[in-house]
Design an enzyme around this catalytic site. Structure first.
Site: not given
Ligand code: GAR
Length: 208
Positions: A12, A14, A91, A94, A108, A110, A151, A179, A181
């Site tokens: 989490g 993000n 992950m 939907l 989303n 990515h 995606d 840098q 996300e």
């Molecule tokens: C992040 O890098 C996100 O972009 C990726 O998983 C990680 C989650 O990190 N998402 C995917 O790959 C979805 N296709 P987080 O739980 O620390 O935010």
């Protein structure tokens, strides 16, 4: 004010970036109404609780089918009067019905420059492994709308990040998170909440 539901499955970070943005008034007036995790032990749930945000679990493994899982999600989304869904390290994929119901209202993040290293099977560290295997010198992150193609929805924001010699999937993941996300996800959510994104011919256009 728009109610945001953030869907998570893991650490989490993000979600953390979204919580920080909300605290600092950088979420375009949107407010994180609830956090829903597809995994019971996800640290993202702790982050939500620490921030005083309702945290719910819809355990993907506890449901026999994608349809049953989506139904449970839908009930929670309705309960919290959700206007916009943000997938932040979520992950699961939907189903079409849920995607249709929230058409152009699901965002989303990515961890690559779509259309590279994306689609079914590309998630988390796997994305960065694929980038390193290919030898690209730039990767990055993409924030996009979710449609029926994994995606595949309209791209809202992208940011490129350098791939360095000696990178491991973990070091590349960390650089892309820091840098790209954690910056472009809150920025895209703010643009949406301010009504500054329109869709034309399947493409997302930012209204200046
Ligand atoms: C992040 O890098 C996100 O972009 C990726 O998983 C990680 C989650 O990190 N998402 C995917 O790959 C979805 N296709 P987080 O739980 O620390 O935010």
């Amino acid at each position: 004010m728009l109610n945001i539901a953030v869907l998570v499955s893991g650490g989490g970070t993000n979600l953390g970036a979204l919580i920080d943005a909300q605290r600092e008034g950088r979420l375009g007036g949107g407010r994180i109404r609830c956090v829903i995790s597809s995994r019971p032990g996800a640290y993202a749930l702790t982050r939500a609780k620490n921030a005083g945000i309702p945290a719910e679990v819809a355990d993907r493994r506890a449901f026999d089918s994608g349809e049953a899982f989506d139904k449970a999600l839908k009930a929670l989304l309705k309960q919290y009067e959700t206007d916009i869904i943000v997938l932040a390290g979520f992950m699961s994929i939907l189903g079409d019905e849920l995607v249709g119901e929230y058409k152009n209202r699901i965002i989303n993040v990515h961890p690559s420059l779509i259309p590279a290293f994306c689609g079914k099977g590309f998630y988390g560290l796997r994305v960065h492994e694929a980038a390193l295997d290919s030898g690209v010198k730039l990767s990055g992150a993409t924030v996009h709308f979710v449609n029926e193609v994994p995606d595949g929805g309209a791209i809202i924001l992208q940011k490129a990040v350098e791939v360095k010699d000696g990178d491991t999937p973990e070091s590349l993941q960390k650089r892309i998170m820091e840098q790209a996300e954690w910056r472009i996800l809150p920025e895209a959510v703010a643009l949406f909440c301010e009504g500054k994104i329109k869709i034309e011919n399947g493409k997302a256009i930012i209204i200046k």
